[in-house]
Design a protein around this motif. Structure first.
Motif, PDB file in Angstrom:
ATOM      1  N   GLY A   1     -26.071  28.930  -4.139  1.00 41.02           N
ATOM      2  CA  GLY A   1     -26.681  30.130  -4.694  1.00 41.02           C
ATOM      3  C   GLY A   1     -25.914  30.687  -5.876  1.00 41.02           C
TER       4      GLY A   1
ATOM      5  N   ASP B   1     -26.827  28.661  -0.133  1.00 38.64           N
ATOM      6  CA  ASP B   1     -27.961  29.579  -0.095  1.00 38.64           C
ATOM      7  C   ASP B   1     -28.859  29.207   1.077  1.00 38.64           C
TER       8      ASP B   1
ATOM      9  N   GLN C   1     -32.460  27.947   0.736  1.00 34.24           N
ATOM     10  CA  GLN C   1     -32.719  26.628   0.167  1.00 34.24           C
ATOM     11  C   GLN C   1     -32.398  25.493   1.138  1.00 34.24           C
TER      12      GLN C   1
END
Length: 216
Positions: A187, A193, A196
């Motif tokens: 991220g 992140d 994701q």
């Protein structure tokens, strides 16, 4: 009121009979296991790679798995003994060299992850059997699965036998010494992140779940 034989006996609440009481001492190990995996859901999956004393790679999934804490950074997983009471290859390898890698299982690896659960001989390499490629780790000798979005390199802190014999539980706790994170899931803050990373979880029986459906 009770029903079933000594291995499957289940008691219902005598007052209301609207729920059942399962005493682990009165039912089979299989019934205990099925009850646990039906209730403890979804379970994250540790796709654990190890190396034998002869340098043969092993890869197997474990859904009795979780993070322990961040100081020190630790994870745990629980391999059970084989049907003959001997330790599985993963446990034998970790005890032999004190290292393992937890590969993060995302949706695209679901089928190969399941294939790697096959019970094969210690001299067979699950990377070869599943057609997966190895990638070198940074701080341990054990390879990770190439192309996974993340992996955690670990050194064993402790290994405990919780139950002997067939299906006996074992606990392995490892300290994370290095994180591998693919650029595609990093991220803006420079950290993984979670939005994701599309992991899968284990449900009861042979079923799995996706983690795309999220809420706050």
């Amino acid at each position: 009121m009770r029903f079933g034989n000594a291995r499957t006996a289940i008691a219902f609440d005598k007052a209301t009979e609207r729920h059942m009481i399962i005493d682990p001492n009165d039912v089979s190990i299989g019934a205990v296991y099925e009850s646990m995996v039906a209730l403890i859901t979804p379970r994250p999956i540790a796709w654990v790679s190890t190396l034998s004393a002869d340098g043969i790679a092993n890869l197997a999934p474990y859904s009795f798995f979780g993070g322990v804490g961040a100081n020190p950074p630790t994870v745990m997983f629980c391999p059970v003994n084989r049907l003959d009471g001997t330790p599985k290859d993963t446990l034998a390898n970790v005890r032999a060299n004190g290292q393992f890698v937890v590969n993060v299982v995302t949706e695209e690896f679901a089928e190969t992850m399941k294939q790697s659960a096959a019970d094969v001989r210690p001299d067979e390499d699950e990377f070869v059997l599943t057609g997966l490629q190895k990638a070198p780790s940074v701080k341990v000798e054990v390879p990770r699965v190439a192309d996974v979005v993340a992996a955690m390199e670990c050194e064993m802190l402790t290994s405990m036998q919780l139950g002997p014999g067939r299906g006996g539980a074992n606990l392995v706790v490892g300290r994370i010494v290095s994180f591998y994170v693919a650029d595609s899931v990093v991220g803006k803050n420079g950290l993984p992140d979670p939005e994701q990373i599309f992991t899968i979880g284990r449900m009861g029986g042979p079923r799995y779940t996706r983690t795309r459906d999220r809420f706050e």
